[in-house]
Write a protein that holds these residues in place. Structure first.
Motif, PDB file in Angstrom:
ATOM      1  N   LEU A 115       0.830  -1.203   0.000  1.00  0.00           N
ATOM      2  CA  LEU A 115       0.000   0.000   0.000  1.00  0.00           C
ATOM      3  C   LEU A 115       0.867   1.256   0.000  1.00  0.00           C
ATOM      4  O   LEU A 115       0.564   2.243  -0.691  1.00  0.00           O
ATOM      5  N   PHE A 116       1.947   1.232   0.759  1.00  0.00           N
ATOM      6  CA  PHE A 116       2.863   2.369   0.781  1.00  0.00           C
ATOM      7  C   PHE A 116       3.435   2.624  -0.612  1.00  0.00           C
ATOM      8  O   PHE A 116       3.489   3.777  -1.076  1.00  0.00           O
ATOM      9  N   ARG A 117       3.851   1.562  -1.299  1.00  0.00           N
ATOM     10  CA  ARG A 117       4.361   1.723  -2.654  1.00  0.00           C
ATOM     11  C   ARG A 117       3.330   2.404  -3.562  1.00  0.00           C
ATOM     12  O   ARG A 117       3.656   3.321  -4.324  1.00  0.00           O
ATOM     13  N   SER A 118       2.089   1.927  -3.495  1.00  0.00           N
ATOM     14  CA  SER A 118       1.061   2.497  -4.374  1.00  0.00           C
ATOM     15  C   SER A 118       0.777   3.950  -4.023  1.00  0.00           C
ATOM     16  O   SER A 118       0.519   4.775  -4.908  1.00  0.00           O
ATOM     17  N   ASP A 119       0.835   4.295  -2.734  1.00  0.00           N
ATOM     18  CA  ASP A 119       0.641   5.690  -2.327  1.00  0.00           C
ATOM     19  C   ASP A 119       1.768   6.574  -2.859  1.00  0.00           C
ATOM     20  O   ASP A 119       1.531   7.691  -3.329  1.00  0.00           O
ATOM     21  N   MET A 120       3.000   6.104  -2.767  1.00  0.00           N
ATOM     22  CA  MET A 120       4.139   6.877  -3.266  1.00  0.00           C
ATOM     23  C   MET A 120       4.053   7.048  -4.782  1.00  0.00           C
ATOM     24  O   MET A 120       4.360   8.124  -5.318  1.00  0.00           O
ATOM     25  N   GLU A 121       3.625   6.009  -5.480  1.00  0.00           N
ATOM     26  CA  GLU A 121       3.447   6.132  -6.925  1.00  0.00           C
ATOM     27  C   GLU A 121       2.372   7.157  -7.256  1.00  0.00           C
ATOM     28  O   GLU A 121       2.542   7.979  -8.169  1.00  0.00           O
ATOM     29  N   ALA A 122       1.265   7.116  -6.518  1.00  0.00           N
ATOM     30  CA  ALA A 122       0.185   8.069  -6.768  1.00  0.00           C
ATOM     31  C   ALA A 122       0.658   9.504  -6.569  1.00  0.00           C
ATOM     32  O   ALA A 122       0.261  10.408  -7.323  1.00  0.00           O
ATOM     33  N   PHE A 303      -5.644   9.150   5.519  1.00  0.00           N
ATOM     34  CA  PHE A 303      -4.833   8.236   4.720  1.00  0.00           C
ATOM     35  C   PHE A 303      -4.785   8.685   3.265  1.00  0.00           C
ATOM     36  O   PHE A 303      -5.806   9.067   2.681  1.00  0.00           O
ATOM     37  N   VAL A 304      -3.607   8.607   2.676  1.00  0.00           N
ATOM     38  CA  VAL A 304      -3.424   8.981   1.281  1.00  0.00           C
ATOM     39  C   VAL A 304      -4.316   8.138   0.384  1.00  0.00           C
ATOM     40  O   VAL A 304      -4.982   8.656  -0.524  1.00  0.00           O
ATOM     41  N   GLY A 311     -11.312  10.341  -5.026  1.00  0.00           N
ATOM     42  CA  GLY A 311     -11.249  11.142  -6.242  1.00  0.00           C
ATOM     43  C   GLY A 311     -10.421  12.401  -6.148  1.00  0.00           C
ATOM     44  O   GLY A 311     -10.412  13.209  -7.093  1.00  0.00           O
ATOM     45  N   HIS A 312      -9.713  12.596  -5.053  1.00  0.00           N
ATOM     46  CA  HIS A 312      -8.885  13.790  -4.928  1.00  0.00           C
ATOM     47  C   HIS A 312      -7.584  13.603  -5.706  1.00  0.00           C
ATOM     48  O   HIS A 312      -6.931  12.560  -5.613  1.00  0.00           O
ATOM     49  N   ASP A 313      -7.226  14.611  -6.452  1.00  0.00           N
ATOM     50  CA  ASP A 313      -6.043  14.568  -7.308  1.00  0.00           C
ATOM     51  C   ASP A 313      -4.787  14.541  -6.442  1.00  0.00           C
ATOM     52  O   ASP A 313      -4.611  15.393  -5.572  1.00  0.00           O
ATOM     53  N   PRO A 314      -3.873  13.587  -6.655  1.00  0.00           N
ATOM     54  CA  PRO A 314      -2.640  13.556  -5.870  1.00  0.00           C
ATOM     55  C   PRO A 314      -1.829  14.847  -5.965  1.00  0.00           C
ATOM     56  O   PRO A 314      -1.152  15.227  -5.007  1.00  0.00           O
TER      57      PRO A 314
END
Length: 431
Positions: A115-122, A303-304, A311-314
């Motif tokens: 999950l952390f990886r996907s958050d950092m990618e986002a 949480f990110v 739907g919030h833009d990163p």
């Protein structure tokens, strides 16, 4: 351990501005010593990673986005960067959460790391070249503990309690990184994972570097008996084995200033015989929610993954984190997010309008934003500069009379394209 995918960082024309950052040890803003290089001739950056027992919240995001900015500024100045980050995938909080939830601690850790990886990618955060778990680094820790024992800096408790501690008085400069007085250090040591009341230690503030095996805990073989690494020595070993005994930047949240960063530095300095582990010790402020510090115990974490799922833009999340300076303790709220989304929309509209203007309409902005970010990552000033440019572009007599389509890609040699490159390259924001 696998890192995550690298976002596109477009090259920005012109010259970068040398980076200055606040050094906690000196308590002032200083130029980053880009001459303090790894053996490969790169600027070494080490940032402490997560203990993977919960999802990535905005406190985590603020830290990793900050050091993403640091790396982007160094790259803009033409430096090679060797970025290293750890994951404390063996630790008491992980065991405790897994037991509470009735899951295997390894499965819990693996899921949260994904999950952390996907958050950092986002969030378009540049990945570390070396992303190292505690379990991967056990042999490195064993080597460092052996060095500390050989130097006389570490000692074994006794045969009945064969844990190994480091004598915190071994390095004369201990305390230089955090600059806290003894009373404050003692208090934080007790509050942040230390064991000052344990009998048999030379000093109450000595830190554990090897925890002898206990029933129900994982253990690895070592010359000093089965056990597992202490927290501080884990980061110390991972960093110095990849970046050298002295490197440019060690970073993390302000809650790591003491004891974690102080002891990580002291362990490296004692083991390698150097005066100072990092040229800069850089710390980010804490994030609160609606006026209250975020904490797991209060259950008020943002949480990110939840923000992006809603739907919030990163890019808006990044802009919200940039609204105040990275060193400040600051608040997150729906108002902060709304302002960031409005700002992002204004910038995108201006970039479309400027798509029909020559590049010269953005040259001054590029230079000014570079200077703001080089000045200890002054994101509030950088945002204000782009705000003013956006307002002037949409109101200018030079602007086309139509707003255009927000999805229109400006020509490569236009002011709009230049500003899109500026935001993507230095801020990690997609226009």
């Amino acid at each position: 351990m696998r890192s995550w995918s690298t976002p596109d960082v477009p090259a920005l024309t012109g010259d970068g501005v040398p980076l200055t950052l606040h050094d906690t040890a000196a308590d002032r803003i200083l130029p980053v010593d880009t001459g303090l290089l790894t053996e490969a001739g790169e600027v070494g950056v080490y940032v402490c990673g997560i203990t993977p027992y919960d999802s990535t919240h905005l406190g985590h995001a603020a830290t990793y986005v900050t050091f993403d900015l640091v790396i982007r500024q160094l790259l803009d100045n033409g430096h090679g960067v060797h970025y290293v980050q750890n994951i404390t995938d063996v630790d008491d909080p992980l065991f405790e959460r897994a037991e509470r939830d009735g899951v295997d601690w390894r499965d819990l850790g693996s899921g949260q790391i994904d999950l952390f990886r996907s958050d950092m990618e986002a969030l378009s955060v540049l990945p570390p070249r070396d992303y190292i778990g505690a379990m991967e680094s056990v042999d490195e820790v064993i080597d460092m503990v052996d060095r500390l024992l050989s130097a006389g800096a570490a000692y074994r408790m006794d045969d009945e309690h064969p844990d190994i501690y480091v004598d915190y008085t071994f390095t004369e400069q201990f305390g230089y990184e955090s600059r806290y007085d003894e009373e404050t250090m003692n208090r934080f040591f007790a509050e942040r994972g230390g064991d000052p009341e344990r009998p048999g230690k030379r000093h109450p503030m000595d830190a554990l570097v090897w925890r002898a095996h206990r029933d129900g805990e994982p253990a690895w073989d070592s010359p000093f008996g089965p056990g597992r690494p202490g927290w501080h020595v884990e980061c110390s070993a991972i960093a110095t084995n990849r970046l050298g005994s002295s490197f440019a930047i060690q970073g993390g949240g302000s809650d790591l200033r003491f004891p974690h960063h102080e002891f990580s530095a002291a362990h490296a300095e004692a083991a390698h015989g150097v005066d100072r582990m990092a040229g800069h010790y850089v710390h980010t402020g804490m994030i609160g929610l609606d006026g209250t510090k975020m904490s797991k115990s209060l259950g008020n974490l943002v949480f990110v993954s939840r923000l992006t799922a809603d739907g919030h833009d990163p890019s808006a999340v990044r802009l919200g984190l940039y609204e105040e300076h990275y060193r400040h303790d600051r608040d997150w709220s729906t108002d902060v997010l709304e302002r960031a989304e409005q700002r992002l929309n204004r910038w995108r509209r201006a970039a479309v309008v400027a798509g029909e203007l020559p590049q010269s309409h953005a040259d001054g902005l590029v230079a000014d934003v570079r200077a703001a970010l080089a000045d200890d990552l002054d994101t509030p000033r950088a945002l204000s500069l782009i705000d003013a440019w956006s307002a002037s572009i949409t109101a200018s007599d030079a602007a086309p009379t139509r707003d255009g389509d927000a999805d229109t890609v400006p020509s490569d040699d236009s002011a709009g394209a230049t500003v899109r490159t500026l935001c993507a390259s230095l801020l990690g924001v997609a226009l």
